[in-house]
Scaffold this motif. Structure first.
Motif, PDB file in Angstrom:
ATOM      1  N   LEU A  15     -10.302  22.019  67.552  1.00 50.02           N
ATOM      2  CA  LEU A  15     -10.953  23.085  67.748  1.00 50.02           C
ATOM      3  C   LEU A  15     -11.637  23.709  66.520  1.00 50.02           C
ATOM      4  N   SER A  16     -12.747  23.992  66.691  1.00 48.97           N
ATOM      5  CA  SER A  16     -13.728  24.400  65.743  1.00 48.97           C
ATOM      6  C   SER A  16     -13.153  25.886  65.230  1.00 48.97           C
ATOM      7  N   GLY A  17     -13.351  26.408  64.038  1.00 52.47           N
ATOM      8  CA  GLY A  17     -13.182  27.698  63.731  1.00 52.47           C
ATOM      9  C   GLY A  17     -13.944  28.823  64.396  1.00 52.47           C
ATOM     10  N   THR A 144     -13.817  18.960  59.154  1.00 54.49           N
ATOM     11  CA  THR A 144     -12.781  18.898  59.747  1.00 54.49           C
ATOM     12  C   THR A 144     -12.865  17.858  61.285  1.00 54.49           C
ATOM     13  N   ASP A 145     -14.191  17.733  61.381  1.00 51.85           N
ATOM     14  CA  ASP A 145     -14.299  16.619  62.510  1.00 51.85           C
ATOM     15  C   ASP A 145     -14.008  15.363  62.044  1.00 51.85           C
ATOM     16  N   THR A 146     -14.112  15.139  60.778  1.00 48.44           N
ATOM     17  CA  THR A 146     -13.660  13.782  60.059  1.00 48.44           C
ATOM     18  C   THR A 146     -12.296  13.787  59.921  1.00 48.44           C
ATOM     19  N   LEU A 161     -10.120  14.831  71.301  1.00 46.45           N
ATOM     20  CA  LEU A 161     -10.778  16.025  72.235  1.00 46.45           C
ATOM     21  C   LEU A 161     -11.642  16.885  71.449  1.00 46.45           C
ATOM     22  N   LYS A 162     -12.574  16.707  71.388  1.00 46.64           N
ATOM     23  CA  LYS A 162     -13.600  17.633  70.534  1.00 46.64           C
ATOM     24  C   LYS A 162     -13.832  19.098  71.536  1.00 46.64           C
ATOM     25  N   ALA A 163     -13.263  20.057  71.127  1.00 47.54           N
ATOM     26  CA  ALA A 163     -13.827  21.308  71.979  1.00 47.54           C
ATOM     27  C   ALA A 163     -14.954  22.006  71.271  1.00 47.54           C
ATOM     28  N   THR A 164     -15.807  22.325  72.106  1.00 44.96           N
ATOM     29  CA  THR A 164     -17.034  22.843  71.703  1.00 44.96           C
ATOM     30  C   THR A 164     -17.395  23.984  72.581  1.00 44.96           C
ATOM     31  N   LYS A 165     -18.827  24.537  72.143  1.00 47.99           N
ATOM     32  CA  LYS A 165     -19.012  25.609  73.078  1.00 47.99           C
ATOM     33  C   LYS A 165     -19.898  25.186  74.306  1.00 47.99           C
ATOM     34  N   VAL A 166     -20.315  24.012  74.421  1.00 48.33           N
ATOM     35  CA  VAL A 166     -21.028  23.514  75.539  1.00 48.33           C
ATOM     36  C   VAL A 166     -19.912  22.491  76.161  1.00 48.33           C
ATOM     37  N   ASP A 167     -20.281  22.023  77.555  1.00 48.08           N
ATOM     38  CA  ASP A 167     -19.306  21.442  78.331  1.00 48.08           C
ATOM     39  C   ASP A 167     -19.526  19.841  78.316  1.00 48.08           C
ATOM     40  N   GLY A 168     -20.058  19.478  77.297  1.00 47.74           N
ATOM     41  CA  GLY A 168     -20.254  18.012  77.228  1.00 47.74           C
ATOM     42  C   GLY A 168     -21.482  17.613  76.462  1.00 47.74           C
ATOM     43  N   VAL A 169     -21.748  16.466  76.504  1.00 41.24           N
ATOM     44  CA  VAL A 169     -23.119  15.905  75.667  1.00 41.24           C
ATOM     45  C   VAL A 169     -24.144  15.863  76.827  1.00 41.24           C
ATOM     46  N   TYR A 170     -25.080  16.408  76.298  1.00 45.57           N
ATOM     47  CA  TYR A 170     -26.460  16.428  77.305  1.00 45.57           C
ATOM     48  C   TYR A 170     -27.498  15.382  76.677  1.00 45.57           C
ATOM     49  N   THR A 171     -28.334  15.259  77.658  1.00 41.02           N
ATOM     50  CA  THR A 171     -29.615  14.201  77.396  1.00 41.02           C
ATOM     51  C   THR A 171     -30.400  14.961  76.483  1.00 41.02           C
ATOM     52  N   ALA A 172     -30.357  16.479  76.346  1.00 42.88           N
ATOM     53  CA  ALA A 172     -30.873  17.042  74.981  1.00 42.88           C
ATOM     54  C   ALA A 172     -30.010  18.163  74.916  1.00 42.88           C
ATOM     55  N   ASP A 173     -30.334  18.983  73.659  1.00 41.27           N
ATOM     56  CA  ASP A 173     -29.862  20.248  73.506  1.00 41.27           C
ATOM     57  C   ASP A 173     -30.129  21.121  74.647  1.00 41.27           C
ATOM     58  N   PRO A 174     -28.786  21.315  75.618  1.00 40.19           N
ATOM     59  CA  PRO A 174     -29.109  22.270  76.562  1.00 40.19           C
ATOM     60  C   PRO A 174     -29.475  23.841  76.297  1.00 40.19           C
ATOM     61  N   LYS A 175     -29.292  24.285  75.191  1.00 39.01           N
ATOM     62  CA  LYS A 175     -29.813  25.613  74.870  1.00 39.01           C
ATOM     63  C   LYS A 175     -31.168  25.473  74.512  1.00 39.01           C
ATOM     64  N   LEU A 176     -31.709  24.500  74.064  1.00 42.62           N
ATOM     65  CA  LEU A 176     -33.449  24.318  74.123  1.00 42.62           C
ATOM     66  C   LEU A 176     -34.093  23.745  75.133  1.00 42.62           C
ATOM     67  N   ASN A 195     -29.492   9.104  69.384  1.00 43.75           N
ATOM     68  CA  ASN A 195     -29.397   9.989  68.227  1.00 43.75           C
ATOM     69  C   ASN A 195     -28.943  11.562  68.706  1.00 43.75           C
ATOM     70  N   LEU A 196     -27.776  11.252  69.687  1.00 41.09           N
ATOM     71  CA  LEU A 196     -27.167  12.611  70.050  1.00 41.09           C
ATOM     72  C   LEU A 196     -25.968  12.905  69.112  1.00 41.09           C
ATOM     73  N   GLY A 197     -26.154  14.071  68.349  1.00 38.99           N
ATOM     74  CA  GLY A 197     -25.296  14.567  67.617  1.00 38.99           C
ATOM     75  C   GLY A 197     -23.801  14.926  68.129  1.00 38.99           C
TER      76      GLY A 197
HETATM   77  N1  LIG Z   1     -27.325  16.637  73.333  1.00 35.72           N
HETATM   78  C1  LIG Z   1     -26.547  17.453  73.198  1.00 35.72           C
HETATM   79  N2  LIG Z   1     -25.488  17.846  73.989  1.00 35.72           N
HETATM   80  C2  LIG Z   1     -24.701  18.893  73.908  1.00 35.72           C
HETATM   81  N3  LIG Z   1     -24.992  19.824  73.169  1.00 35.72           N
HETATM   82  C3  LIG Z   1     -25.972  19.772  72.147  1.00 35.72           C
HETATM   83  C4  LIG Z   1     -26.789  18.652  72.253  1.00 35.72           C
HETATM   84  N4  LIG Z   1     -27.681  18.739  71.003  1.00 35.72           N
HETATM   85  C5  LIG Z   1     -27.576  19.986  70.406  1.00 35.72           C
HETATM   86  N5  LIG Z   1     -26.357  20.453  71.003  1.00 35.72           N
HETATM   87  C6  LIG Z   1     -25.950  21.721  70.809  1.00 35.72           C
HETATM   88  O1  LIG Z   1     -24.722  21.417  69.991  1.00 35.72           O
HETATM   89  C7  LIG Z   1     -23.829  22.727  69.895  1.00 35.72           C
HETATM   90  C8  LIG Z   1     -22.440  22.280  70.239  1.00 35.72           C
HETATM   91  O2  LIG Z   1     -21.885  22.153  69.285  1.00 35.72           O
HETATM   92  P1  LIG Z   1     -20.802  23.424  68.561  1.00 35.72           P
HETATM   93  O3  LIG Z   1     -19.930  23.751  69.561  1.00 35.72           O
HETATM   94  O4  LIG Z   1     -21.463  24.270  67.502  1.00 35.72           O
HETATM   95  O5  LIG Z   1     -19.837  22.347  67.525  1.00 35.72           O
HETATM   96  P2  LIG Z   1     -19.070  22.455  66.399  1.00 35.72           P
HETATM   97  O6  LIG Z   1     -17.757  22.890  66.926  1.00 35.72           O
HETATM   98  O7  LIG Z   1     -19.293  21.047  65.677  1.00 35.72           O
HETATM   99  O8  LIG Z   1     -19.670  23.573  65.400  1.00 35.72           O
HETATM  100  C9  LIG Z   1     -24.472  23.526  70.899  1.00 35.72           C
HETATM  101  O9  LIG Z   1     -24.916  24.754  70.315  1.00 35.72           O
HETATM  102  C10 LIG Z   1     -25.422  22.820  71.735  1.00 35.72           C
HETATM  103  O10 LIG Z   1     -26.664  23.425  72.204  1.00 35.72           O
END
Ligand SMILES: Nc1ncnc2c1ncn2[C@@H]1O[C@H](COP(=O)(O)OP(=O)(O)O)[C@@H](O)[C@H]1O
Ligand SMILES: O=c1ccn([C@@H]2O[C@H](COP(=O)(O)OP(=O)(O)O)[C@@H](O)[C@H]2O)c(=O)[nH]1
Length: 240
Positions: A15-17, A144-146, A161-176, A195-197
């Motif tokens: 869980l991220s802070g 803390t990911d490490t 299980l990496k809980a984030t703000k987005v619901d998965g890994v996307y082909t590109a940053d879904p925000k952009l 190169n998907l972070g």
């Molecule tokens: N390919 C991708 N798939 C999903 N999210 C991505 C991608 N590239 C960049 N992001 C961005 O990564 C962020 C999600 O990580 P975040 O919840 O901030 O992680 P952390 O918990 O490490 O801070 C979102 O802001 C999302 O827009």
């Protein structure tokens, strides 16, 4: 009728802070932490053993603006202490919700929390207690990911299980990029070559070397954690 069984017996939840902030600018949002604990409680009721690594970004981050002028290692220790605060809040909220939680710290602060001792953590998990790992790896220059990858491997979790703000890994940053689509699953090699972070490079390499799968999902989506644990199509699986 057969009752569906969880897909995993033991999980490491990162869980991220920042997830604890909710809509606030910093710190811990009460409703948010209570809601998160409810999601975890639902999973423990299925008999799944849950360990949590909590971040500290909602309070302090070693590389953030607030640490300007502070030695990097010192700032990182401050960040680790921030994760201890979050861990205490999380475990307290869990205990109030009827779970039994134990905090274990990677740095010694014995008046506050017990130290991380692997066999003890394993014992707690076997007893059905939730173990909250605090203070990251205990080392500056890490995240803390490490810590999630490290503890996940140590306790024999089947998945991180990496809980984030987005619901998965996307082909590109879904925000952009509005046309980006979510991967249901992809291999470590594909994630690297595209190169998907997903996690920082150290955490990612550790999971890949240990063949420890990572599931990326949204903690803000109600019921998503349970669906992940049940092996349903939720988030993105990164596999070896
Ligand atoms: N390919 C991708 N798939 C999903 N999210 C991505 C991608 N590239 C960049 N992001 C961005 O990564 C962020 C999600 O990580 P975040 O919840 O901030 O992680 P952390 O918990 O490490 O801070 C979102 O802001 C999302 O827009
Ligand atoms: O093993 C670790 C884990 C964390 N940190 C420090 O603690 C801060 C908070 O952790 P992180 O940024 O991973 O939290 P999150 O982004 O998950 O909220 C980091 O910025 C680092 O300064 C560290 O030095 N070593």
């Amino acid at each position: 009728m057969t009752i569906a069984k969880p897909a995993h017996k033991r999980i490491l939840l990162k869980l991220s802070g920042e997830a604890l902030m909710g809509d606030d600018q910093f710190g811990i949002n009460r409703d948010t932490i209570v809601r998160m604990v409810e999601e975890v409680a639902e999973v423990t009721r299925l008999g799944v053993e849950v360990a949590v690594v909590i971040g500290g970004g909602n309070i302090f981050r070693g590389v953030a603006g607030g640490s300007t002028g502070i030695d990097r290692a010192t700032a990182d220790y401050m960040g680790m202490l921030a994760t201890v605060m979050n861990a205490l809040a999380l475990a307290d909220t869990m205990n109030k919700a009827g779970l039994v939680a134990r905090v274990m710290s990677a740095i010694a602060i014995e008046q506050v929390v017990e130290p991380y001792v692997r066999p003890k953590a394993l014992q707690y998990l076997e007893e059905g207690k939730v173990v909250v790992f605090a203070a990251g790896t205990g080392n500056p220059f890490f995240t803390t990911d490490t810590a999630a990858a490290l503890r996940g491997a140590e306790i024999g979790a089947e998945v991180v299980l990496k809980a984030t703000k987005v619901d998965g890994v996307y082909t590109a940053d879904p925000k952009l990029d509005a046309t980006a689509t979510r991967y249901t699953k992809l291999s470590f090699d594909e994630a690297m070559s595209r190169n998907l972070g997903i996690m920082d490079a150290t955490a990612f390499a550790l999971c890949r070397d240990q063949k420890l799968p990572i599931k990326v999902f949204s903690i803000f989506k109600h019921g998503a954690l349970k669906r992940v644990v049940m092996g349903e199509d939720e988030g993105t699986l990164v596999y070896a």
